[in-house]
Design an enzyme around this catalytic site. Structure first.
Site, PDB file in Angstrom:
ATOM      1  CD  GLU A 243      -1.994   2.105   2.071  1.00  0.00           C
ATOM      2  OE1 GLU A 243      -1.790   3.250   1.593  1.00  0.00           O
ATOM      3  OE2 GLU A 243      -2.113   1.888   3.273  1.00  0.00           O
ATOM      4  CB  CYS A 277      -2.138   6.485   2.362  1.00  0.00           C
ATOM      5  SG  CYS A 277      -0.798   5.978   3.452  1.00  0.00           S
TER       6      CYS A 277
END
Length: 470
Positions: A243, A277
């Site tokens: 990720e 993020c």
């Protein structure tokens, strides 16, 4: 500072942990040597046999006990998160509950790892498909959600029978150690879940990649480091979940509910001081509603409070001075190239790690602030004329983690939702993270998914068995 950490403090050399709000040292924890980490991996391999042989229901019960302990210690854990990351205490409390939700979800989902009986291809034969734990797993977790990211990785691993070894970010090891302590109190065997803190993250990362006993590595962090880890894992053909970085567009079409869009932009852009993020990195606003949207957004940003996380502000410090330096560099460069500051635009007087909540207009797509992940409380607003231009700008990036847009026309909603090249899309919603949905990106934002039943599959191998002679 907290009884959950009493067993972890060391004197002298060790990993130093600082408070971002002040820069003062909080304390020091163990600096694990590479040889120690290899020994921990060997211990995990031995422990896996007994852990995997337990019923899924038994493992689930232990995980639920861990979940309950996390919630019982929510305030203590939140204080740790705030102390080491600077996150506002209210957000830290929410993160602990969010992390506990992952443990609860995977405790239940681990009991539903079903195989298949496939219709046979020939008389006297039967085909069975089994799903089994992949083996010893390892994770490298980030500092921006130090509790939730561990829960999202450790939960599915333990639920299906895999040991897990976690290397937390050097800035935020304390919450990881507190979680480890509570997991062991809940009944997770010590060798099945370990946290390894270190001042040499590269060496530990290389061990995770090179040691053939580790069969799966999960990483959340920068695209640059993720690519390096993927290359290193190739030598042992290790499964990886990555990720990585993002450059999320937040699109506001002229038919949007502007008040709802502003609320969504606030939660997406300014949560954790923009250090997520999936936070909105580029705010694309159709030209006909651009000024009205910016004015509404300005009134909300003007009202944000800034201060030490323990005081309960809206915006705390960034993780360190270097992070604030990067944000300042992006903003200064944009303004020198023609961008205009509507709110903020510079460092805060509270300290070197603080940055003012900022709105920039007249941002060009070529500016670094529109092409790099800001990771700070800065909204870069870019006007557009029509749907095709909005989608083109949104997709003009190597990243593809999260995207958001606000519109009312249902035909437009379906068109844009399908055309956006992102792993996650929020439609008329600025907060998309939940344990029940698959989290992950496309393109250079990563491989694999976390959360949901898809996150369980990342820790399972599929075994095909053919039974003959029947």
């Amino acid at each position: 500072m907290n009884e959950l950490l009493n067993d972890y403090w060391v004197t002298g050399d060790g990993l130093r942990v600082d408070d971002p709000a002040t820069g003062d040292e909080i304390g020091r924890v163990a600096d694990h040597a590479p040889s120690t980490v290899n020994a921990i991996i060997d211990e995990a391999a031995v422990a896996m046999g007994e852990w995997a042989s337990r019923t899924a229901k038994e493992r689930a019960g232990i995980l639920m006990t861990w979940r309950n302990l996390l919630l019982e210690n929510q305030e203590a854990l939140a204080q740790i998160v705030t102390a080491e990351s600077g996150k506002p205490i209210g957000e830290a409390r929410g993160e602990v509950a969010f992390g506990a939700g992952f443990i609860e979800w995977f405790a239940e989902e681990g009991k539903r790892v079903y195989g298949d009986i496939v219709p046979t291809h020939a008389p006297g034969k039967r085909i069975a498909v089994l799903k089994q734990p992949i083996g010893v797993t390892a994770a490298i977790t980030p500092w921006n959600f130090p509790v939730a990211m561990i829960a999202r990785k450790v939960g599915p691993a333990l639920a299906v029978g895999c040991p897990m070894i976690v290397k937390p970010a050097e800035a935020t090891p304390l919450s990881a150690l507190a979680m480890e302590k509570l997991a062991h109190q809940a009944g997770v065997p010590r060798s099945v879940f370990r946290v390894v803190t270190t001042t040499n993250p590269s060496a530990i990362g290389e061990i995770f990649c090179a040691n053939p006993t580790v069969r799966k590595l999960s990483f959340t962090g920068s695209t640059r480091v993720g690519k390096l880890l993927a290359r290193l894992c190739a030598d042992t053909v290790k499964r990886v979940s990555l990720e990585l970085g993002g450059n999320a567009p937040f699109i506001v079409f002229e038919d949007a509910d502007l008040d709802a869009a502003v609320e969504g932009a606030m939660v997406s852009k300014y949560r954790n001081a923009g250090q997520t993020c999936v936070c909105a990195n580029r705010i694309l606003v159709q030209r006909s509603v651009h000024d009205a949207f910016v004015e509404k957004l300005k009134s909300h940003v003007d009202a944000l409070t800034v201060g030490p996380g323990a005081d309960g502000p809206d915006i705390g410090p960034l993780i360190n001075t270097q992070a604030a330096d990067k944000v300042a560099s992006l903003v200064d460069e944009a303004m020198s190239s023609g961008a205009q500051s509507v709110v903020g635009g510079g460092r805060s007087t509270l300290g070197p790690a603080y940055f003012q909540p900022t709105i920039l207009t007249a941002v060009e797509t070529s500016m670094r602030v529109a092409r790099e992940e800001i990771f700070g409380p800065v909204a870069a607003v870019i006007p557009f004329d029509d749907e095709d231009e909005a989608v083109r700008i949104a997709n003009d990036t190597p990243y593809g983690l999260a995207a958001y847009f606000y519109a009312k026309d249902m035909a437009r909603i379906w068109r844009v939702m399908e055309r956006l090249e992102y792993g996650m899309v929020g439609v008329n919603e600025g907060l998309i993270s939940t344990e029940v949905a698959p989290f992950g990106g496309v393109k250079e934002s990563g491989i694999g998914r976390e959360g949901s039943r898809y996150g369980v599959d990342e820790y399972l191998e599929i075994k095909y068995c053919l039974l003959g002679g029947l």
